[in-house]
Design an enzyme around this catalytic site. Sequence first.
Site, mmCIF file in Angstrom:
data_model
loop_
_atom_site.group_PDB
_atom_site.id
_atom_site.type_symbol
_atom_site.label_atom_id
_atom_site.label_comp_id
_atom_site.label_asym_id
_atom_site.label_seq_id
_atom_site.Cartn_x
_atom_site.Cartn_y
_atom_site.Cartn_z
ATOM 1 N N ASP A 31 0.862 -1.187 0.000
ATOM 2 C CA ASP A 31 0.000 0.000 0.000
ATOM 3 C C ASP A 31 0.895 1.232 0.000
ATOM 4 O O ASP A 31 1.996 1.203 0.557
ATOM 5 C CB ASP A 31 -0.903 -0.002 1.246
ATOM 6 C CG ASP A 31 -2.146 0.856 1.075
ATOM 7 O OD1 ASP A 31 -3.259 0.303 1.032
ATOM 8 O OD2 ASP A 31 -2.003 2.094 0.967
ATOM 9 N N ARG A 36 -1.052 3.405 7.224
ATOM 10 C CA ARG A 36 -1.874 2.178 7.178
ATOM 11 C C ARG A 36 -0.986 0.935 7.370
ATOM 12 O O ARG A 36 -1.312 0.033 8.133
ATOM 13 C CB ARG A 36 -2.602 2.129 5.820
ATOM 14 C CG ARG A 36 -3.380 0.858 5.521
ATOM 15 C CD ARG A 36 -4.699 0.832 6.221
ATOM 16 N NE ARG A 36 -5.536 -0.288 5.824
ATOM 17 C CZ ARG A 36 -6.420 -0.864 6.619
ATOM 18 N NH1 ARG A 36 -6.580 -0.438 7.860
ATOM 19 N NH2 ARG A 36 -7.171 -1.849 6.197
ATOM 20 N N THR A 94 -11.688 3.247 -6.690
ATOM 21 C CA THR A 94 -12.139 3.758 -7.988
ATOM 22 C C THR A 94 -13.195 4.836 -7.710
ATOM 23 O O THR A 94 -14.401 4.570 -7.804
ATOM 24 C CB THR A 94 -12.736 2.624 -8.852
ATOM 25 O OG1 THR A 94 -13.560 1.788 -8.030
ATOM 26 C CG2 THR A 94 -11.675 1.775 -9.500
ATOM 27 N N THR A 129 -13.994 -2.040 -8.530
ATOM 28 C CA THR A 129 -15.207 -1.913 -9.350
ATOM 29 C C THR A 129 -14.952 -0.911 -10.465
ATOM 30 O O THR A 129 -14.486 0.205 -10.212
ATOM 31 C CB THR A 129 -16.383 -1.429 -8.474
ATOM 32 O OG1 THR A 129 -16.457 -2.269 -7.335
ATOM 33 C CG2 THR A 129 -17.693 -1.487 -9.245
ATOM 34 N N CYS A 269 -19.565 2.853 -3.150
ATOM 35 C CA CYS A 269 -20.000 1.800 -4.087
ATOM 36 C C CYS A 269 -21.291 2.221 -4.769
ATOM 37 O O CYS A 269 -21.263 2.689 -5.898
ATOM 38 C CB CYS A 269 -20.183 0.483 -3.345
ATOM 39 S SG CYS A 269 -18.604 -0.195 -2.808
ATOM 40 N N ARG A 340 -16.459 8.177 3.999
ATOM 41 C CA ARG A 340 -16.253 8.618 2.617
ATOM 42 C C ARG A 340 -17.581 8.661 1.856
ATOM 43 O O ARG A 340 -18.356 7.739 1.897
ATOM 44 C CB ARG A 340 -15.265 7.697 1.901
ATOM 45 C CG ARG A 340 -13.858 7.837 2.452
ATOM 46 C CD ARG A 340 -12.963 6.816 1.854
ATOM 47 N NE ARG A 340 -13.432 5.476 2.123
ATOM 48 C CZ ARG A 340 -12.937 4.395 1.534
ATOM 49 N NH1 ARG A 340 -11.998 4.508 0.625
ATOM 50 N NH2 ARG A 340 -13.379 3.203 1.845
HETATM 51 N N1 LIG Z 1 -15.545 -1.024 0.418
HETATM 52 C C1 LIG Z 1 -16.428 -1.848 -0.103
HETATM 53 O O1 LIG Z 1 -17.364 -2.227 0.529
HETATM 54 C C2 LIG Z 1 -16.285 -2.387 -1.489
HETATM 55 C C3 LIG Z 1 -17.057 -3.494 -1.845
HETATM 56 C C4 LIG Z 1 -16.901 -4.029 -3.110
HETATM 57 C C5 LIG Z 1 -16.019 -3.437 -4.000
HETATM 58 N N2 LIG Z 1 -15.321 -2.319 -3.636
HETATM 59 C C6 LIG Z 1 -14.399 -1.753 -4.600
HETATM 60 O O2 LIG Z 1 -13.077 -2.171 -4.249
HETATM 61 C C7 LIG Z 1 -12.126 -1.141 -4.544
HETATM 62 C C8 LIG Z 1 -11.355 -0.775 -3.297
HETATM 63 O O3 LIG Z 1 -12.250 -0.224 -2.370
HETATM 64 P P1 LIG Z 1 -11.898 -0.057 -0.835
HETATM 65 O O4 LIG Z 1 -13.160 0.318 -0.151
HETATM 66 O O5 LIG Z 1 -11.137 -1.219 -0.354
HETATM 67 O O6 LIG Z 1 -10.937 1.208 -0.893
HETATM 68 P P2 LIG Z 1 -10.049 1.780 0.310
HETATM 69 O O7 LIG Z 1 -9.911 3.221 0.050
HETATM 70 O O8 LIG Z 1 -10.580 1.301 1.614
HETATM 71 O O9 LIG Z 1 -8.637 1.074 0.129
HETATM 72 C C9 LIG Z 1 -7.837 1.261 -0.946
HETATM 73 C C10 LIG Z 1 -6.393 1.171 -0.485
HETATM 74 O O10 LIG Z 1 -5.594 1.297 -1.664
HETATM 75 C C11 LIG Z 1 -4.484 2.096 -1.370
HETATM 76 N N3 LIG Z 1 -3.957 2.634 -2.619
HETATM 77 C C12 LIG Z 1 -4.415 3.666 -3.358
HETATM 78 N N4 LIG Z 1 -3.667 3.801 -4.471
HETATM 79 C C13 LIG Z 1 -2.713 2.840 -4.426
HETATM 80 C C14 LIG Z 1 -1.652 2.475 -5.282
HETATM 81 N N5 LIG Z 1 -1.432 3.129 -6.408
HETATM 82 N N6 LIG Z 1 -0.871 1.452 -4.920
HETATM 83 C C15 LIG Z 1 -1.087 0.768 -3.758
HETATM 84 N N7 LIG Z 1 -2.092 1.072 -2.904
HETATM 85 C C16 LIG Z 1 -2.899 2.092 -3.246
HETATM 86 C C17 LIG Z 1 -4.994 3.132 -0.419
HETATM 87 O O11 LIG Z 1 -3.951 3.698 0.345
HETATM 88 C C18 LIG Z 1 -5.979 2.305 0.439
HETATM 89 O O12 LIG Z 1 -5.356 1.781 1.581
HETATM 90 C C19 LIG Z 1 -12.942 -0.010 -5.160
HETATM 91 O O13 LIG Z 1 -12.975 -0.161 -6.550
HETATM 92 C C20 LIG Z 1 -14.326 -0.238 -4.609
HETATM 93 O O14 LIG Z 1 -15.332 0.293 -5.450
HETATM 94 C C21 LIG Z 1 -15.416 -1.809 -2.388
#
Ligand SMILES: NC(=O)c1ccc[n+]([C@@H]2O[C@H](COP(=O)([O-])OP(=O)(O)OC[C@H]3O[C@@H](n4cnc5c(N)ncnc54)[C@H](O)[C@@H]3O)[C@@H](O)[C@H]2O)c1
Length: 430
Positions: A31, A36, A94, A129, A269, A340
């Site tokens: 990450d 984190r 995303t 997503t 989402c 968020r």
């Molecule tokens: N949160 C949910 O409930 C959920 C459910 C299904 C799908 N999604 C999808 O999953 C994806 C991730 O969502 P999330 O909620 O886990 O996001 P998040 O913001 O909780 O976590 C993303 C992590 O990625 C890290 N990051 C950002 N850019 C980076 C890079 N270039 N290299 C390495 N790490 C990087 C950030 O520091 C963060 O810790 C999104 O596309 C979201 O739409 C989320």
Amino acid sequence: MEKKIAIIGLGYVGLPLAVEFAKKYPTVGFDINGTRIDELMNGHDRTLEVDDEDLRKVISTDLVSIEKNGKGLYCTTAIKDIENSNFYIVTVPTPTDKNKRPVLTPLIRASESVGQVLKNGDYVIYESTVYPGVTEDECVPVLEQVSNLKCNQDFFVGYSPERINPGDKERTVTKILKVTAGSTPEAAHVINELYKSVITAGTYLAPTIKVAEAAKVIENCQRDINIAFVNELAKIFNKLDIDTNSVLEAAATKWNFLPFKPGLVGGHCIGVDPYYLAQKAQEAGYHPEIILSGRRLNDDMGKYVAGEVVKLMMKNSLPVLGSNVLMLGITFKENCPDIRNTRAIDVYKELQSYSVNVDVYDPWADSKEVRDEFGFDLIEKPLKEYHAVLLTVAHKEFLDLLLSSYLVDGGIVYDVKGVLDFNLKNLFRL
Ligand SMILES: NC(=O)c1ccc[n+]([C@@H]2O[C@H](COP(=O)([O-])OP(=O)(O)OC[C@H]3O[C@@H](n4cnc5c(N)ncnc54)[C@H](O)[C@@H]3O)[C@@H](O)[C@H]2O)c1
């Protein structure tokens, strides 16, 4: 082939997945957020998706031990630590920008990072997503350019959308059937087998990556549209002086009535993903009518709720100018610390525009994060008497509060979520 996993992005999606893979395979979590990584290496997950105890069971303080033990999780910000992996799983955010357009920058940056360490025979699987086409048309060219390797010849890609529901302790990652897809039939098989080895609910192998991408994005579009419909019903029934929740309960006695409830649609989402599909549709020359009108309706609900509260205060001979309102909840959903894209903030801002003093109480939200993001302080506990109490988020703690003790004589309660006792005096529901 010995499987060595790298998870890129350790947020709500990436961390629970990394923990599951770590029970079976040497897994490195990468990450860009150093804070984190430090917290995770110290055995704490601030998103509360993984219990600290479960995290500590898999966390390892060095790379050598996870390789030696053939399992365990090592978290890092150093790209060189993932250079020995052969399965790269990308779980970065995303989001959309202020004009509601998809922002692919984190995916592109993550692809650049993976491109730097990509080797012959490796697999890159995207879980974020997206709209259909992002994996193959946007990410693969970056991987190829940075690595100087060719997709489907030197390395392979896949897509497997995450379907977790933050805060849900029942339907956790391994208990949700996982859709998988690969860039060739052989790659799809390898990827499907990998997920099958950790997802107890099983997998569904989709015919193509674009099908898997589209399937994920429409899951959330469908929820958004269904909620927009009941929000519209709430607006109609409020005008007709009929309680919407009672109507929905009666209608739900038919076997095929879909049990959606009105409310604020926030988070990253449901409130975001429809814009991804809409953007792709527009690029293809189709203007989505239902998807975007659902979005508009849901995005306006915060203002609507605040307007309703103000009207009810006036109808109940309560002051509005300079009045005190207690708002219960600022996170985007119940029993989850994530603020968020919360739409509760729209209610707060709209109430303030009527010169109402709003105290926000939320035992789940991080006060510093709220201050940094929205510029106000959460109250530690409600101490005043309020003209109105507004329940915006159904955190479990709120269900036990004696709300009447926070109200002035004749004060009102407004229940956005329809979870409070309907017999409560002066209670109104969305
Ligand atoms: N949160 C949910 O409930 C959920 C459910 C299904 C799908 N999604 C999808 O999953 C994806 C991730 O969502 P999330 O909620 O886990 O996001 P998040 O913001 O909780 O976590 C993303 C992590 O990625 C890290 N990051 C950002 N850019 C980076 C890079 N270039 N290299 C390495 N790490 C990087 C950030 O520091 C963060 O810790 C999104 O596309 C979201 O739409 C989320």
